[in-house]
Design a protein around this motif. Structure first.
Motif, PDB file in Angstrom:
ATOM      1  N   SER A 118     -50.289 -20.654  -0.046  1.00 18.61           N
ATOM      2  CA  SER A 118     -50.635 -22.050   0.207  1.00 18.61           C
ATOM      3  C   SER A 118     -49.477 -22.908  -0.283  1.00 18.61           C
ATOM      4  O   SER A 118     -48.683 -22.486  -1.126  1.00 18.61           O
ATOM      5  CB  SER A 118     -51.925 -22.449  -0.510  1.00 18.61           C
ATOM      6  OG  SER A 118     -51.769 -22.371  -1.922  1.00 18.61           O
ATOM      7  N   ALA A 119     -49.375 -24.094   0.242  1.00 16.14           N
ATOM      8  CA  ALA A 119     -48.263 -24.965  -0.138  1.00 16.14           C
ATOM      9  C   ALA A 119     -48.452 -25.471  -1.565  1.00 16.14           C
ATOM     10  O   ALA A 119     -49.528 -25.953  -1.916  1.00 16.14           O
ATOM     11  CB  ALA A 119     -48.176 -26.137   0.824  1.00 16.14           C
ATOM     12  N   PRO A 120     -47.428 -25.363  -2.398  1.00 14.79           N
ATOM     13  CA  PRO A 120     -47.541 -25.903  -3.765  1.00 14.79           C
ATOM     14  C   PRO A 120     -47.614 -27.425  -3.734  1.00 14.79           C
ATOM     15  O   PRO A 120     -47.012 -28.077  -2.881  1.00 14.79           O
ATOM     16  CB  PRO A 120     -46.255 -25.420  -4.444  1.00 14.79           C
ATOM     17  CG  PRO A 120     -45.299 -25.156  -3.330  1.00 14.79           C
ATOM     18  CD  PRO A 120     -46.123 -24.718  -2.157  1.00 14.79           C
ATOM     19  N   GLY A 140     -45.161 -29.382   0.914  1.00 16.67           N
ATOM     20  CA  GLY A 140     -44.295 -29.130   2.068  1.00 16.67           C
ATOM     21  C   GLY A 140     -42.854 -29.554   1.844  1.00 16.67           C
ATOM     22  O   GLY A 140     -42.190 -30.048   2.755  1.00 16.67           O
ATOM     23  N   PHE A 141     -42.349 -29.336   0.637  1.00 17.76           N
ATOM     24  CA  PHE A 141     -40.995 -29.781   0.271  1.00 17.76           C
ATOM     25  C   PHE A 141     -39.920 -29.185   1.187  1.00 17.76           C
ATOM     26  O   PHE A 141     -38.931 -29.844   1.510  1.00 17.76           O
ATOM     27  CB  PHE A 141     -40.683 -29.376  -1.172  1.00 17.76           C
ATOM     28  CG  PHE A 141     -41.732 -29.783  -2.157  1.00 17.76           C
ATOM     29  CD1 PHE A 141     -41.748 -31.058  -2.680  1.00 17.76           C
ATOM     30  CD2 PHE A 141     -42.715 -28.891  -2.563  1.00 17.76           C
ATOM     31  CE1 PHE A 141     -42.720 -31.441  -3.594  1.00 17.76           C
ATOM     32  CE2 PHE A 141     -43.693 -29.261  -3.470  1.00 17.76           C
ATOM     33  CZ  PHE A 141     -43.696 -30.542  -3.982  1.00 17.76           C
ATOM     34  N   PRO A 148     -43.541 -36.186   8.847  1.00 16.73           N
ATOM     35  CA  PRO A 148     -44.298 -36.493   7.629  1.00 16.73           C
ATOM     36  C   PRO A 148     -45.711 -36.976   7.949  1.00 16.73           C
ATOM     37  O   PRO A 148     -45.941 -37.659   8.949  1.00 16.73           O
ATOM     38  CB  PRO A 148     -43.472 -37.609   6.986  1.00 16.73           C
ATOM     39  CG  PRO A 148     -42.808 -38.295   8.130  1.00 16.73           C
ATOM     40  CD  PRO A 148     -42.574 -37.245   9.178  1.00 16.73           C
ATOM     41  N   VAL A 149     -46.649 -36.601   7.072  1.00 13.79           N
ATOM     42  CA  VAL A 149     -48.050 -36.999   7.221  1.00 13.79           C
ATOM     43  C   VAL A 149     -48.507 -37.628   5.908  1.00 13.79           C
ATOM     44  O   VAL A 149     -48.313 -37.043   4.834  1.00 13.79           O
ATOM     45  CB  VAL A 149     -48.955 -35.796   7.565  1.00 13.79           C
ATOM     46  CG1 VAL A 149     -50.380 -36.262   7.837  1.00 13.79           C
ATOM     47  CG2 VAL A 149     -48.403 -35.030   8.762  1.00 13.79           C
ATOM     48  N   LEU A 150     -49.108 -38.804   5.978  1.00 13.44           N
ATOM     49  CA  LEU A 150     -49.572 -39.525   4.796  1.00 13.44           C
ATOM     50  C   LEU A 150     -51.085 -39.686   4.859  1.00 13.44           C
ATOM     51  O   LEU A 150     -51.622 -40.199   5.843  1.00 13.44           O
ATOM     52  CB  LEU A 150     -48.900 -40.894   4.708  1.00 13.44           C
ATOM     53  CG  LEU A 150     -49.393 -41.839   3.597  1.00 13.44           C
ATOM     54  CD1 LEU A 150     -49.136 -41.239   2.215  1.00 13.44           C
ATOM     55  CD2 LEU A 150     -48.737 -43.206   3.726  1.00 13.44           C
ATOM     56  N   LEU A 169     -51.949 -27.893   5.313  1.00 12.28           N
ATOM     57  CA  LEU A 169     -50.997 -28.550   6.208  1.00 12.28           C
ATOM     58  C   LEU A 169     -49.595 -28.611   5.621  1.00 12.28           C
ATOM     59  O   LEU A 169     -48.615 -28.728   6.355  1.00 12.28           O
ATOM     60  CB  LEU A 169     -51.483 -29.962   6.537  1.00 12.28           C
ATOM     61  CG  LEU A 169     -52.803 -30.056   7.314  1.00 12.28           C
ATOM     62  CD1 LEU A 169     -53.217 -31.504   7.504  1.00 12.28           C
ATOM     63  CD2 LEU A 169     -52.690 -29.347   8.657  1.00 12.28           C
ATOM     64  N   GLY A 170     -49.500 -28.524   4.304  1.00 14.28           N
ATOM     65  CA  GLY A 170     -48.188 -28.503   3.652  1.00 14.28           C
ATOM     66  C   GLY A 170     -47.371 -27.275   3.999  1.00 14.28           C
ATOM     67  O   GLY A 170     -46.173 -27.222   3.719  1.00 14.28           O
ATOM     68  N   ARG A 171     -47.992 -26.277   4.615  1.00 15.10           N
ATOM     69  CA  ARG A 171     -47.245 -25.098   5.064  1.00 15.10           C
ATOM     70  C   ARG A 171     -46.450 -25.391   6.332  1.00 15.10           C
ATOM     71  O   ARG A 171     -45.520 -24.648   6.666  1.00 15.10           O
ATOM     72  CB  ARG A 171     -48.204 -23.928   5.306  1.00 15.10           C
ATOM     73  CG  ARG A 171     -48.946 -23.472   4.064  1.00 15.10           C
ATOM     74  CD  ARG A 171     -49.811 -22.267   4.318  1.00 15.10           C
ATOM     75  NE  ARG A 171     -50.890 -22.548   5.254  1.00 15.10           N
ATOM     76  CZ  ARG A 171     -51.741 -21.626   5.703  1.00 15.10           C
ATOM     77  NH1 ARG A 171     -51.610 -20.363   5.290  1.00 15.10           N
ATOM     78  NH2 ARG A 171     -52.708 -21.949   6.537  1.00 15.10           N
ATOM     79  N   ASP A 172     -46.829 -26.465   7.043  1.00 13.93           N
ATOM     80  CA  ASP A 172     -46.173 -26.798   8.311  1.00 13.93           C
ATOM     81  C   ASP A 172     -45.497 -28.164   8.316  1.00 13.93           C
ATOM     82  O   ASP A 172     -44.557 -28.380   9.078  1.00 13.93           O
ATOM     83  CB  ASP A 172     -47.202 -26.766   9.452  1.00 13.93           C
ATOM     84  CG  ASP A 172     -47.868 -25.410   9.582  1.00 13.93           C
ATOM     85  OD1 ASP A 172     -47.152 -24.393   9.514  1.00 13.93           O
ATOM     86  OD2 ASP A 172     -49.102 -25.371   9.744  1.00 13.93           O
ATOM     87  N   TYR A 173     -45.990 -29.084   7.491  1.00 11.47           N
ATOM     88  CA  TYR A 173     -45.486 -30.453   7.507  1.00 11.47           C
ATOM     89  C   TYR A 173     -45.116 -30.905   6.099  1.00 11.47           C
ATOM     90  O   TYR A 173     -45.421 -30.234   5.110  1.00 11.47           O
ATOM     91  CB  TYR A 173     -46.557 -31.402   8.077  1.00 11.47           C
ATOM     92  CG  TYR A 173     -47.079 -31.007   9.423  1.00 11.47           C
ATOM     93  CD1 TYR A 173     -46.341 -31.245  10.583  1.00 11.47           C
ATOM     94  CD2 TYR A 173     -48.318 -30.375   9.558  1.00 11.47           C
ATOM     95  CE1 TYR A 173     -46.812 -30.873  11.828  1.00 11.47           C
ATOM     96  CE2 TYR A 173     -48.801 -29.994  10.805  1.00 11.47           C
ATOM     97  CZ  TYR A 173     -48.040 -30.244  11.926  1.00 11.47           C
ATOM     98  OH  TYR A 173     -48.523 -29.868  13.159  1.00 11.47           O
ATOM     99  N   ARG A 174     -44.475 -32.046   6.037  1.00  9.72           N
ATOM    100  CA  ARG A 174     -44.297 -32.732   4.753  1.00  9.72           C
ATOM    101  C   ARG A 174     -45.495 -33.651   4.576  1.00  9.72           C
ATOM    102  O   ARG A 174     -45.742 -34.529   5.399  1.00  9.72           O
ATOM    103  CB  ARG A 174     -43.000 -33.534   4.742  1.00  9.72           C
ATOM    104  CG  ARG A 174     -41.735 -32.673   4.710  1.00  9.72           C
ATOM    105  CD  ARG A 174     -40.492 -33.513   4.897  1.00  9.72           C
ATOM    106  NE  ARG A 174     -40.410 -34.059   6.246  1.00  9.72           N
ATOM    107  CZ  ARG A 174     -39.832 -35.206   6.551  1.00  9.72           C
ATOM    108  NH1 ARG A 174     -39.331 -35.977   5.596  1.00  9.72           N
ATOM    109  NH2 ARG A 174     -39.773 -35.607   7.810  1.00  9.72           N
TER     110      ARG A 174
END
Length: 511
Positions: A118-120, A140-141, A148-150, A169-174
């Motif tokens: 999972s995304a840290p 998603g660094f 980017p998604v906010l 979602l951090g696995r695919d996007y910032r």
């Protein structure tokens, strides 16, 4: 036997094998959306021809001729129990066809206990203005080339409410999620007021922040309003993210997301509303109603007036009881098997902050924004800001009627109604929300070349679809029913469908 609808019209016959419609011996293309379906012993579908315009019917009468189009059997509502079934074998075959169309298996959330990645998540603070620190979380660094998604939170929660989006979602996007000033971990780090009274150390320590007699210089214009949060989001995107974003908001966060997009379309790639509240604020806006606003001497500034202090203390004691918080969570989550322990503990933790009570009072008495929800929606439509709607059907606060009204105002926006799901679908059914959100972003980023996840191809779908999305959570399969409302949306059609009953007069015709 064969079951027929009472006063049933002539039927068209649809061959599932070659996906072409036929009326008697002549074949014609279907050009409108699927209507009620009859099933006969021939294992084909028969559709009442009153829903279609064909070049000729089986009795030789000429009808309006329209351009033929390819027909696809993809509307789940065609397989209803309001009409006909054939013999046992025919029913079995049609069931399989319906299941194949209706059910989609979607990815689960990453299971860290099984070693899935999972995304840290990184927790940070950003000093927006002197003494005003905004807490936010990021994931998603390494996805430097991804859009980017906010995420913007609802009232009373914070970025922690989007943990399932940050990790997945951090696995695919910032991905960013922030806390509005006055909520979550963006509460002030110092008392915005001073006390003119001589207090002992213990008295000063126990006095709630914001209940003093004088305002600190840095808090003189501080009001926790929608306009403040809009400005906060604006500066956060410009100074922290640095480029236009996809913005997603739940409840109050949906209101702010839409309002921000209406005022700053150049900074927005698209807006997703998750059960967005369609109104906020009780007091009139001083810019829009200057005379009316003068009738209200206090509008959320610090310090709180004495009468507001007493009211706030009384209300605060009631709403911050653990039982009260648990009751609210039971209301807004439709599926009570959802684990809300983290959400509960984080909300309870926030209520213990010394500035929380005064911040609530400021929020409740802050003036309305300069644009209403409807005005923001209209402006977004004028500026061609892409909008996606995802609403939990069992929301007791923002009921489906509100979502239908939004869809009516922006008929071209994809609208998904999720069930069972309440006011916070992103936390209750994150697998579904993440799946649909991924598909929507890919569709926009590809300029329509990639279809929405829910649909079969990139064509515009002019009829409603209903599908079951199946996923695994904690080793068990779960099913969420999702209805997609088409671009040819009709509010009256949706309202009337709520009251539609099944046909009462059914004739059973022996073979």
């Amino acid at each position: 036997m064969e079951v027929l609808c009472h006063h049933s019209p002539y039927c068209l016959q649809l061959d599932l094998g070659n996906e072409r419609a036929a009326s008697c011996s002549s074949k014609h293309h279907v050009v409108r959306r699927l209507g009620p379906v009859c099933v006969s012993n021939s294992r084909s579908l028969r559709i009442p021809d009153r829903s279609y315009k064909l070049s000729r019917n089986c009795h030789g009468r000429e009808l309006t001729s329209l351009r033929p189009r390819r027909f696809r059997v993809a509307q789940p509502k065609a397989f209803t129990d309001s009409y006909v079934v054939g013999d046992e074998d025919g029913l079995t075959d049609i069931s399989r066809t319906a299941d194949a169309v209706r059910k989609i298996t979607i990815p689960p959330l990453p299971d860290e206990s099984n070693g899935e990645r999972s995304a840290p998540i990184s927790s940070r603070f950003w000093e927006w203005k002197p003494k005003l620190y905004v807490h936010y979380e990021k994931s998603g660094f390494s996805n430097t080339k991804a859009p980017p998604v906010l995420f913007l939170p609802g009232f009373g929660v914070g970025s922690f409410h989007y943990e399932k989006q940050l990790k997945d979602l951090g696995r695919d996007y910032r991905v960013w999620a922030l806390d509005f000033l006055g909520q979550g971990m963006s509460l002030p780090m110092e008392d915005p007021t001073l006390s003119s009274k001589v207090e002992s150390t213990s008295e000063a320590k126990n006095r709630p922040w914001g209940f003093g007699d004088e305002t600190e210089p840095w808090a003189e214009e501080l009001v926790y309003s929608v306009d403040l949060w809009k400005e906060q989001v604006h500066n956060f995107i410009e100074q922290v993210i640095g480029e236009p974003v996809y913005i997603v908001g739940n409840s109050l966060g949906g209101f702010v997301a839409l309002y921000f997009a209406a005022c700053n379309p150049e900074l927005v790639r698209g807006v997703t509303l998750l059960n967005a509240t369609p109104f906020w604020g009780f007091l009139p806006n001083p810019d829009k109603s200057p005379l009316l606003s003068k009738l209200f001497p206090w509008a959320g500034t610090f310090p709180l007036p004495s009468n507001v202090k007493k009211l706030t203390e009384s209300v605060w004691q009631k709403i911050t009881q653990p039982e009260s918080i648990a009751d609210v969570l039971r209301q807004v989550y439709a599926d009570h098997t959802t684990n809300v322990d983290k959400v509960f503990s984080r909300i309870l933790e926030t209520t213990e902050h010394p500035a929380a009570a005064a911040s609530l009072a400021s929020i409740m008495f802050a003036p309305r924004p300069q644009l209403s929800f409807s005005e923001s929606l209209s402006r977004c439509r004028e500026n061609k800001v892409p909008i996606c709607l995802m609403y939990g059907k069992e929301d007791p606060w923002v009921t489906p009627l509100w979502g239908h009204q939004v869809k009516k105002q922006v008929p071209g926006a994809p609208y998904y109604e999720l069930s069972p799901a309440g006011h916070c679908p992103h936390d209750e059914v994150p697998e579904v929300v993440n799946y649909l959100l991924r598909g929507w972003i890919k569709n926009l980023e590809s300029q329509g070349a990639v279809a929405l996840s829910f649909l079969n191809d990139s064509e515009t779908i002019n009829y409603d679809l209903t599908k079951d999305l199946e996923f695994v959570r904690e080793g068990r399969k779960k099913l969420v029913n999702v209805k997609y409302f088409s671009s040819s949306y009709s509010l009256w059609k949706q309202l009337s469908s709520l009251f539609k009953t099944r046909p009462k007069n059914v004739v059973v015709k022996p073979q």
